[in-house]
Design a protein around this motif. Structure first.
Motif, PDB file in Angstrom:
ATOM      1  N   ALA A 194     -73.609  41.060  61.010  1.00 23.92           N
ATOM      2  CA  ALA A 194     -73.834  40.518  62.348  1.00 23.92           C
ATOM      3  C   ALA A 194     -73.167  39.161  62.538  1.00 23.92           C
ATOM      4  O   ALA A 194     -73.264  38.565  63.619  1.00 23.92           O
ATOM      5  CB  ALA A 194     -75.345  40.384  62.599  1.00 23.92           C
ATOM      6  N   SER A 195     -72.485  38.683  61.497  1.00 20.68           N
ATOM      7  CA  SER A 195     -71.868  37.362  61.569  1.00 20.68           C
ATOM      8  C   SER A 195     -70.787  37.303  62.650  1.00 20.68           C
ATOM      9  O   SER A 195     -70.097  38.289  62.914  1.00 20.68           O
ATOM     10  CB  SER A 195     -71.247  37.010  60.215  1.00 20.68           C
ATOM     11  OG  SER A 195     -70.507  35.813  60.294  1.00 20.68           O
ATOM     12  N   THR A 196     -70.650  36.130  63.243  1.00 13.82           N
ATOM     13  CA  THR A 196     -69.598  35.941  64.253  1.00 13.82           C
ATOM     14  C   THR A 196     -68.272  35.566  63.612  1.00 13.82           C
ATOM     15  O   THR A 196     -67.234  35.556  64.272  1.00 13.82           O
ATOM     16  CB  THR A 196     -70.005  34.838  65.257  1.00 13.82           C
ATOM     17  OG1 THR A 196     -70.352  33.658  64.513  1.00 13.82           O
ATOM     18  CG2 THR A 196     -71.199  35.268  66.093  1.00 13.82           C
ATOM     19  N   ASP A 197     -68.296  35.232  62.345  1.00 16.51           N
ATOM     20  CA  ASP A 197     -67.072  34.936  61.600  1.00 16.51           C
ATOM     21  C   ASP A 197     -66.464  36.260  61.134  1.00 16.51           C
ATOM     22  O   ASP A 197     -67.084  36.982  60.360  1.00 16.51           O
ATOM     23  CB  ASP A 197     -67.421  34.053  60.392  1.00 16.51           C
ATOM     24  CG  ASP A 197     -66.207  33.638  59.584  1.00 16.51           C
ATOM     25  OD1 ASP A 197     -65.229  34.427  59.519  1.00 16.51           O
ATOM     26  OD2 ASP A 197     -66.223  32.554  59.006  1.00 16.51           O
ATOM     27  N   PRO A 198     -65.261  36.592  61.589  1.00 11.32           N
ATOM     28  CA  PRO A 198     -64.690  37.907  61.282  1.00 11.32           C
ATOM     29  C   PRO A 198     -64.531  38.162  59.777  1.00 11.32           C
ATOM     30  O   PRO A 198     -64.666  39.295  59.318  1.00 11.32           O
ATOM     31  CB  PRO A 198     -63.317  37.891  61.967  1.00 11.32           C
ATOM     32  CG  PRO A 198     -63.275  36.693  62.813  1.00 11.32           C
ATOM     33  CD  PRO A 198     -64.376  35.769  62.420  1.00 11.32           C
TER      34      PRO A 198
END
Lengths: 125, 133
Positions: free
Chosen positions: B78-82
């Motif tokens: 769910a991280s926003t960091d790809p």
């Protein structure tokens, strides 16, 4: 509605099986370790054999992790039962499944079956 | 057959609440050839480590306090960091119920190894996950 007494008996029986499995599994692991130590003693100058034996000993030591998880399962169940003894058991059905973690040997699936499930193949097919 | 050199460049994070298991995993991974191995004792601690370092692979147990392996996997995915979101993730666990394996697959696990494990199985799954030939 499930009979809470039947649920408790089943869980307790499974807890007993878990404890029995700890005994069996630990004996197997320690036997393996001792066998490898014996192998090491006979091949003390063979670097490759030493490496193989040490790896097998390392792998066998995972018994501690498995045993600890089984024991925790039983402790959790007994702690809950101990706390609930004087309290109505009517809502036991809604309690968390205490016996997660390592499966009993009779219920174990192999790594190959795990791989099949990951690929999307139903293991019961 | 990959050589030990093939594994040196990878930065690993191993997560388990049992110190003995962390020691065992560390020893087996070093034997395979990995040199950069970080550890954490639950999902929350692992997420904190991931704020400070980039990892090429995460190997995690399932049953841990504070944040278990499945919750940790879901948090990573769910991280926003790809780069964090897509980091290869392997569960190494005693959980072998099919429904748990399916849950892990649906949460985005790359591979799943059941305990007790061998170095042979570990290396094979790592090679598949990291694309090492």
């Amino acid at each position: 509605m499930k009979n809470s007494k039947q649920i408790n008996t089943s869980e307790i029986l499974t807890a007993i099986e878990n404890l029995q499995e700890i005994i069996i599994y630990e004996e197997k692991a320690v036997t393996l370790i001792l066998d490898e130590i014996s192998e090491l003693q006979e091949n003390i100058d063979n670097k490759k054999q030493i490496s193989i034996c040490l790896t097998k000993i390392c792998e066998a030591c995972t018994f501690q992790d498995i045993s600890a998880q089984r024991i925790k399962k039983v402790i959790n169940l007994l702690s809950h039962l101990g706390a609930e003894t004087s309290i109505s058991m009517d809502n036991y059905e809604s309690k968390k499944d205490f016996l997660e973690g390592p499966q009993l040997s009779k219920n174990l699936i192999s790594q190959d079956k795990v791989d099949e499930i990951l690929k999307g193949n139903n293991p019961s097919d | 057959m990959p050589s030990k050199e093939d594994y040196k460049k990878y930065n690993l994070l191993v997560v388990d609440d049992h110190r003995t298991m962390l020691q065992i995993m560390h020893s087996l991974l070093k034997q395979i050839g990995f040199m950069k191995i970080d550890i954490a004792m639950d999902g929350l601690a692992a997420l904190e480590k991931m704020k400070l370092s980039r990892y090429d692979l995460i190997i995690s147990d399932w049953n841990m306090p504070n944040m278990d392996g499945l919750q940790f996997l879901k948090a990573v995915r769910a991280s926003t960091d790809p780069q964090v979101k897509t980091v290869p993730f392997i569960l190494v666990t005693a959980e072998s119920k099919p429904e748990n394996i399916i849950a892990a697959k649906q949460a985005g696990v790359n591979n799943y190894i059941i305990k007790p494990l061998t170095v042979t199985t570990l290396q094979a799954k790592l090679n598949i996950t990291l694309g090492i030939m």
